[in-house]
Design a protein around this motif. Structure first.
Motif, PDB file in Angstrom:
ATOM      1  N   ARG A 170       0.833  -1.198   0.000  1.00  0.00           N
ATOM      2  CA  ARG A 170       0.000   0.000   0.000  1.00  0.00           C
ATOM      3  C   ARG A 170       0.872   1.254   0.000  1.00  0.00           C
ATOM      4  O   ARG A 170       1.843   1.354   0.732  1.00  0.00           O
TER       5      ARG A 170
ATOM      6  N   SER B 280       0.542   5.398   0.524  1.00  0.00           N
ATOM      7  CA  SER B 280      -0.327   6.464   1.019  1.00  0.00           C
ATOM      8  C   SER B 280       0.432   7.780   0.960  1.00  0.00           C
ATOM      9  O   SER B 280       1.644   7.814   0.707  1.00  0.00           O
ATOM     10  N   ALA B 281      -0.282   8.874   1.216  1.00  0.00           N
ATOM     11  CA  ALA B 281       0.351  10.188   1.185  1.00  0.00           C
ATOM     12  C   ALA B 281       1.483  10.276   2.195  1.00  0.00           C
ATOM     13  O   ALA B 281       2.493  10.947   1.973  1.00  0.00           O
ATOM     14  N   GLN B 282       1.316   9.594   3.329  1.00  0.00           N
ATOM     15  CA  GLN B 282       2.330   9.650   4.382  1.00  0.00           C
ATOM     16  C   GLN B 282       3.496   8.698   4.117  1.00  0.00           C
ATOM     17  O   GLN B 282       4.590   8.889   4.646  1.00  0.00           O
ATOM     18  N   TYR B 283       3.237   7.650   3.323  1.00  0.00           N
ATOM     19  CA  TYR B 283       4.252   6.622   3.135  1.00  0.00           C
ATOM     20  C   TYR B 283       4.473   6.337   1.650  1.00  0.00           C
ATOM     21  O   TYR B 283       3.863   5.429   1.081  1.00  0.00           O
TER      22      TYR B 283
ATOM     23  N   GLU C 286       4.272   7.748  -5.247  1.00  0.00           N
ATOM     24  CA  GLU C 286       3.643   8.635  -4.280  1.00  0.00           C
ATOM     25  C   GLU C 286       2.153   8.731  -4.592  1.00  0.00           C
ATOM     26  O   GLU C 286       1.749   8.628  -5.752  1.00  0.00           O
TER      27      GLU C 286
ATOM     28  N   ASP D 152      -1.892   7.470  -3.552  1.00  0.00           N
ATOM     29  CA  ASP D 152      -2.731   6.494  -2.862  1.00  0.00           C
ATOM     30  C   ASP D 152      -3.027   5.346  -3.815  1.00  0.00           C
ATOM     31  O   ASP D 152      -3.672   5.539  -4.855  1.00  0.00           O
TER      32      ASP D 152
END
Length: 210
Positions: free
Chosen positions: A143, A145-148, A191, A193
């Motif tokens: 996965r 996500s914006a944070q990872y 980068e 989602d």
């Protein structure tokens, strides 16, 4: 309907409908089936010309009939992906089969595509239905996500889906760390989602040692 028999064989139950599959991947069938080679990956003249210019190789066949057809390719692990109107990006060498109603195409991927040795384009699959993709060993779905954000070695990349941006950056691959690299190495950065499919084995690519 797509279903797996073990991890290396795809069974497709058909009731007069069609599927598109990698040319030569049929290993058995029962009932009544017809097989037709699709020039240019089933995309028509535009797709055929695009692939010829970019050097990407994808030869599909259309299978239509009543009964069950089984597909496999070099004992590769098979992974089923369900699409609900979204788009899947997959390396052409990792695509085994799709529902007949799904649309296949090509998209420009810049340097990442060139790193694979498959030209500057990668295969896209879009619509509602199932696709079967292959991997060398069991695929891992990661996965983003914006944070990872996620960094992937080009040799391990199979496919991705979702709202993802990808860039091609300098980096260090496992082969470089082991002293097997011959020069500067590159990686793919995702980068946004979405999901990225990777395999636990690196194919030989130019990207690791440019």
């Amino acid at each position: 309907m797509f279903r797996l028999q073990g991890s290396n064989v795809l069974a497709v139950d058909m009731t007069g409908d069609a599927v598109k599959a990698k040319n030569g991947s049929m290993v058995a069938y029962d009932g009544q089936m017809s097989f037709k080679k699709l020039t240019g990956g089933g995309e028509g003249l535009r797709g055929m010309v695009t692939r010829r210019l970019t050097g990407e190789q994808m030869t599909l066949m259309e299978v239509r009939g009543q009964g069950t057809c089984w597909f496999a390719d070099r004992a590769s692990e098979i992974n089923l992906v369900s699409l609900q109107g979204d788009k899947l990006y997959v390396e052409s060498s990792n695509l085994l089969a799709t529902d007949g109603g799904l649309r296949t195409g090509t998209t420009f991927t810049g340097l990442r595509g060139a790193s694979q040795g498959n030209g500057l384009f990668t295969t896209t699959i879009e619509g509602h239905g199932q696709a079967a993709i292959m991997s060398d060993g069991p695929a891992v779905v990661l996965r983003v996500s914006a944070q990872y954000p996620l960094i992937v070695d080009p040799g391990a990349y199979i496919a991705h889906q979702g709202n993802l941006r990808q860039t091609f950056q300098s980096g260090v691959t496992f082969r470089t760390l082991l002293g097997e690299g011959g020069g500067e190495a590159f990686q793919i950065r995702f980068e946004g989602d979405g999901l990225v499919y990777v395999q636990p084995s690196e194919r030989n690519t130019i990207a690791g040692d440019v």
